[in-house]
Scaffold this active site. Structure first.
Site, PDB file in Angstrom:
ATOM      1  N   HIS A   1       0.852  -1.191   0.000  1.00  0.00           N
ATOM      2  CA  HIS A   1       0.000   0.000   0.000  1.00  0.00           C
ATOM      3  C   HIS A   1       0.886   1.239   0.000  1.00  0.00           C
ATOM      4  O   HIS A   1       2.095   1.146   0.150  1.00  0.00           O
ATOM      5  CB  HIS A   1      -0.989  -0.019   1.168  1.00  0.00           C
ATOM      6  CG  HIS A   1      -0.377   0.103   2.527  1.00  0.00           C
ATOM      7  ND1 HIS A   1       0.419  -0.865   3.092  1.00  0.00           N
ATOM      8  CD2 HIS A   1      -0.452   1.098   3.452  1.00  0.00           C
ATOM      9  CE1 HIS A   1       0.795  -0.491   4.304  1.00  0.00           C
ATOM     10  NE2 HIS A   1       0.287   0.707   4.547  1.00  0.00           N
TER      11      HIS A   1
ATOM     12  N   HIS B   1       1.462   3.928   1.877  1.00  0.00           N
ATOM     13  CA  HIS B   1       2.000   4.723   2.983  1.00  0.00           C
ATOM     14  C   HIS B   1       3.524   4.821   2.926  1.00  0.00           C
ATOM     15  O   HIS B   1       4.205   3.844   2.589  1.00  0.00           O
ATOM     16  CB  HIS B   1       1.550   4.120   4.324  1.00  0.00           C
ATOM     17  CG  HIS B   1       0.103   4.406   4.634  1.00  0.00           C
ATOM     18  ND1 HIS B   1      -0.630   3.671   5.528  1.00  0.00           N
ATOM     19  CD2 HIS B   1      -0.728   5.372   4.149  1.00  0.00           C
ATOM     20  CE1 HIS B   1      -1.863   4.158   5.591  1.00  0.00           C
ATOM     21  NE2 HIS B   1      -1.945   5.184   4.759  1.00  0.00           N
TER      22      HIS B   1
ATOM     23  N   ASP C   1       5.868   4.757   5.063  1.00  0.00           N
ATOM     24  CA  ASP C   1       6.704   3.802   5.807  1.00  0.00           C
ATOM     25  C   ASP C   1       6.767   2.440   5.105  1.00  0.00           C
ATOM     26  O   ASP C   1       7.454   1.534   5.571  1.00  0.00           O
ATOM     27  CB  ASP C   1       6.236   3.659   7.267  1.00  0.00           C
ATOM     28  CG  ASP C   1       4.844   3.091   7.403  1.00  0.00           C
ATOM     29  OD1 ASP C   1       3.924   3.563   6.712  1.00  0.00           O
ATOM     30  OD2 ASP C   1       4.651   2.144   8.199  1.00  0.00           O
ATOM     31  N   HIS C   2       6.092   2.311   3.951  1.00  0.00           N
ATOM     32  CA  HIS C   2       6.149   1.072   3.167  1.00  0.00           C
ATOM     33  C   HIS C   2       6.755   1.278   1.779  1.00  0.00           C
ATOM     34  O   HIS C   2       7.260   0.336   1.187  1.00  0.00           O
ATOM     35  CB  HIS C   2       4.744   0.450   3.050  1.00  0.00           C
ATOM     36  CG  HIS C   2       4.192   0.061   4.389  1.00  0.00           C
ATOM     37  ND1 HIS C   2       4.087  -1.247   4.796  1.00  0.00           N
ATOM     38  CD2 HIS C   2       3.780   0.817   5.432  1.00  0.00           C
ATOM     39  CE1 HIS C   2       3.618  -1.266   6.041  1.00  0.00           C
ATOM     40  NE2 HIS C   2       3.422  -0.028   6.450  1.00  0.00           N
TER      41      HIS C   2
ATOM     42  N   HIS D   1      -7.499  -0.606   5.374  1.00  0.00           N
ATOM     43  CA  HIS D   1      -6.466   0.285   5.916  1.00  0.00           C
ATOM     44  C   HIS D   1      -6.237   1.421   4.922  1.00  0.00           C
ATOM     45  O   HIS D   1      -6.214   2.593   5.297  1.00  0.00           O
ATOM     46  CB  HIS D   1      -5.190  -0.522   6.148  1.00  0.00           C
ATOM     47  CG  HIS D   1      -4.012   0.274   6.627  1.00  0.00           C
ATOM     48  ND1 HIS D   1      -3.968   0.861   7.866  1.00  0.00           N
ATOM     49  CD2 HIS D   1      -2.831   0.572   6.027  1.00  0.00           C
ATOM     50  CE1 HIS D   1      -2.797   1.491   8.016  1.00  0.00           C
ATOM     51  NE2 HIS D   1      -2.097   1.336   6.911  1.00  0.00           N
TER      52      HIS D   1
ATOM     53  N   ASP E   1      -0.255  -3.706   6.282  1.00  0.00           N
ATOM     54  CA  ASP E   1      -0.882  -3.173   7.497  1.00  0.00           C
ATOM     55  C   ASP E   1      -2.358  -3.558   7.586  1.00  0.00           C
ATOM     56  O   ASP E   1      -3.169  -2.805   8.131  1.00  0.00           O
ATOM     57  CB  ASP E   1      -0.764  -1.640   7.537  1.00  0.00           C
ATOM     58  CG  ASP E   1       0.658  -1.168   7.802  1.00  0.00           C
ATOM     59  OD1 ASP E   1       1.533  -2.004   8.054  1.00  0.00           O
ATOM     60  OD2 ASP E   1       0.870   0.059   7.733  1.00  0.00           O
TER      61      ASP E   1
HETATM   62 FE    FE Z   1       2.764   0.910   8.177  1.00  0.00          FE
HETATM   63 ZN    ZN Z   2       0.067   1.715   6.503  1.00  0.00          ZN
END
Ligand code: FE
Ligand code: ZN
Length: 253
Positions: free
Chosen positions: A52, A54, A56-57, A110, A127
């Site tokens: 996904h 985000h 942090d990914h 999410h 997540d």
């Molecule tokens: Fe995350």
């Molecule tokens: Zn996430």
């Protein structure tokens, strides 16, 4: 093929699939730890998989592709500018350098178009499904997340669950508030505490573990329904509403 965690930020795992010569990474939120690992192990990057959008990914992808020109797989309907291979439900991908292939599952909730990769007895679910928990509903509805979790729970019990964060002990703390008498949960807490004390990841778990202990997969259990009703001060039994109630409770826990 081996699957090893490369740590990023405070509690992210960049799951790294590797053999003697090549590697593929799932959700590289940061490039530096991945580049260090590949350099140290003398591995060539073969593919990048994102679940996904985000940061942090996906935050490390732009830098990784400057070093390695590899396919970047990810959800078709999310804003990931580095994507080269957009994916959705039912798509199959293969990484010939590692001799592995995956089926793509749409698991919105999410985020709007979050995907999972399932193959080789392993599930990379970002997540959405966490060890003993689930992701927050940032872009989707409780209905969508409940259906996504049900889709994952229908995979074989021995499926290894590789989620994106080390949140397990905190999740277990909440799960105990929901189901104080769940003995599988107490056993899991003892095991996972020991792992963390030794500095070992609690991930992967198995779907069997999750079905026995994760309250978000147990919304039809009388004990979970009771706790949801106490939290709401109402009487509901519909599993989606139970799910929505405990998700809301967890946000405030
Ligand atoms: Fe995350
Ligand atoms: Zn996430």
């Amino acid at each position: 093929m081996e699957i090893v965690p490369v740590k990023a930020f405070k509690d992210n795992y960049v799951w790294t699939l590797r053999n003697e010569t090549h590697a593929a990474v799932v959700d590289p939120g940061e490039a530096r730890p991945v580049l260090d690992y590949l350099g140290r192990e003398k591995l060539k990057l073969a593919a990048i998989l994102a679940t996904h959008h985000h940061p942090d990914h996906v935050g490390g992808i732009a830098e990784l592709v400057q070093h390695y020109r590899v396919p970047v797989y990810g959800p078709r309907n999310e804003p990931i500018p580095t994507l080269t291979q957009p994916l959705g439900e039912g798509d199959r991908i293969s990484i010939p350098e590692l001799g592995v292939s995956f089926t793509v599952l749409d698991i919105p909730g999410h985020t709007r178009a979050h995907i999972a990769y399932y193959g080789a007895g392993s599930l990379f679910c970002g997540d959405t499904l966490f060890a003993c928990g689930c992701g927050r509903l940032f872009e989707g509805t409780a209905e969508q997340m409940y259906a996504s979790l049900a889709k994952l729970a229908a995979l074989p019990d021995d499926t290894k669950v590789y989620c994106g964060h080390e949140y397990t002990l905190a999740n277990i703390g909440f799960a105990k508030a929901v189901e104080p008498d769940n003995r599988a949960l107490s056993a899991r807490e003892a095991r996972d505490r020991k792992l963390r004390e030794a500095g070992t990841p609690t991930v992967p778990s198995t779907l069997a573990d999750e079905k026995a202990t994760n309250p978000f997969l147990r919304c039809r259990e009388p004990a979970v329904i009771d706790s949801a009703n106490k939290y709401l001060g109402a009487r509901i039994a519909d599993p989606v509403r139970v799910f929505a109630a405990i998700r809301d409770w967890k946000n405030r826990f």
